[in-house]
Design a protein around this motif. Sequence first.
Motif, PDB file in Angstrom:
ATOM      1  N   ASP A 144      11.563 -17.430 -47.033  1.00  0.00           N
ATOM      2  CA  ASP A 144      10.119 -17.223 -47.087  1.00  0.00           C
ATOM      3  C   ASP A 144       9.415 -18.367 -47.821  1.00  0.00           C
ATOM      4  O   ASP A 144       9.983 -19.015 -48.707  1.00  0.00           O
ATOM      5  N   ASN A 145       8.131 -18.557 -47.457  1.00  0.00           N
ATOM      6  CA  ASN A 145       7.238 -19.450 -48.207  1.00  0.00           C
ATOM      7  C   ASN A 145       7.745 -20.889 -48.266  1.00  0.00           C
ATOM      8  O   ASN A 145       7.919 -21.472 -49.334  1.00  0.00           O
ATOM      9  N   GLU A 200       9.139 -15.171 -43.785  1.00  0.00           N
ATOM     10  CA  GLU A 200       7.690 -15.045 -43.788  1.00  0.00           C
ATOM     11  C   GLU A 200       7.023 -16.314 -44.343  1.00  0.00           C
ATOM     12  O   GLU A 200       7.603 -17.049 -45.136  1.00  0.00           O
ATOM     13  N   ASN A 201       5.781 -16.515 -43.908  1.00  0.00           N
ATOM     14  CA  ASN A 201       4.959 -17.641 -44.392  1.00  0.00           C
ATOM     15  C   ASN A 201       5.598 -18.993 -44.116  1.00  0.00           C
ATOM     16  O   ASN A 201       5.639 -19.875 -44.976  1.00  0.00           O
ATOM     17  N   SER A 252       4.576 -21.034 -41.039  1.00  0.00           N
ATOM     18  CA  SER A 252       3.691 -20.923 -39.877  1.00  0.00           C
ATOM     19  C   SER A 252       4.230 -21.627 -38.642  1.00  0.00           C
ATOM     20  O   SER A 252       3.834 -21.306 -37.517  1.00  0.00           O
TER      21      SER A 252
END
Length: 233
Positions: A163-164, A187-188, A190
């Motif tokens: 993530d991130n 997640e995160n 894009s």
Amino acid sequence: MAGRVFPWLSVLLVGLLLQANLSLASISAFGSTIPLNQTVVFVAGVSGFSIPTEIGLLADLQSLLLNGNTLSGTIPTELGNLNNLEQLFIVGCGVTGNIPSEISQLPSLLSLTLSNNNLDGGIPTEFGSLPSIGSIDLSSNTLTGNIPSELGLADTLEEVVLDNNQLSGEIPIEVFNLPALRTFTFENNSGLTLPVTPEPTPEPTPDTSDAGSIWSTYLVAFAAAFACLVIQV
């Protein structure tokens, strides 16, 4: 009691030496009285130092936990010399640079957590060759590039946390197919896309045209034979 060393004393010494910005080579000089080859090195709450390259001298080290420190510099490639290392946690320390591919040389590594730092570059493709790895957490950095499909070779991998970051490209289906995988989060990021699952190939429809013509031939022959029978009667 002579010669007995308490593990917490070794840990405390490591913390004091690092806080004083001394090298881990200084620790190795105490080898006869304060051996670190059987203990966990845990350092927290210190600042103003980089991880020294001499850490690669602690060949029997099993756990290196550097959490919540303020560090400078990069992760030394000499970590690849720690053949007995099972846990490597460098969390929230602000280290920079690329993740060294030499980490993939650790045959005993079970858990790798490098989250909440300033690491950039890509995920080393060599991580797929880690023979014992169970967990990889590289979240909250600035990693770029693709998720390497080679991760799908790490059959023991149960958890992948990415993530991130700034990862991009199609997520390799090989990661989803890992036999032991229980957790995979991304997640995160894009630029990441899910893998395209190919449409199943439809089974061919049986060709009944020939069968129909055969039945028609049988029916015509049967009708003709029946007609002949009626005439004879």
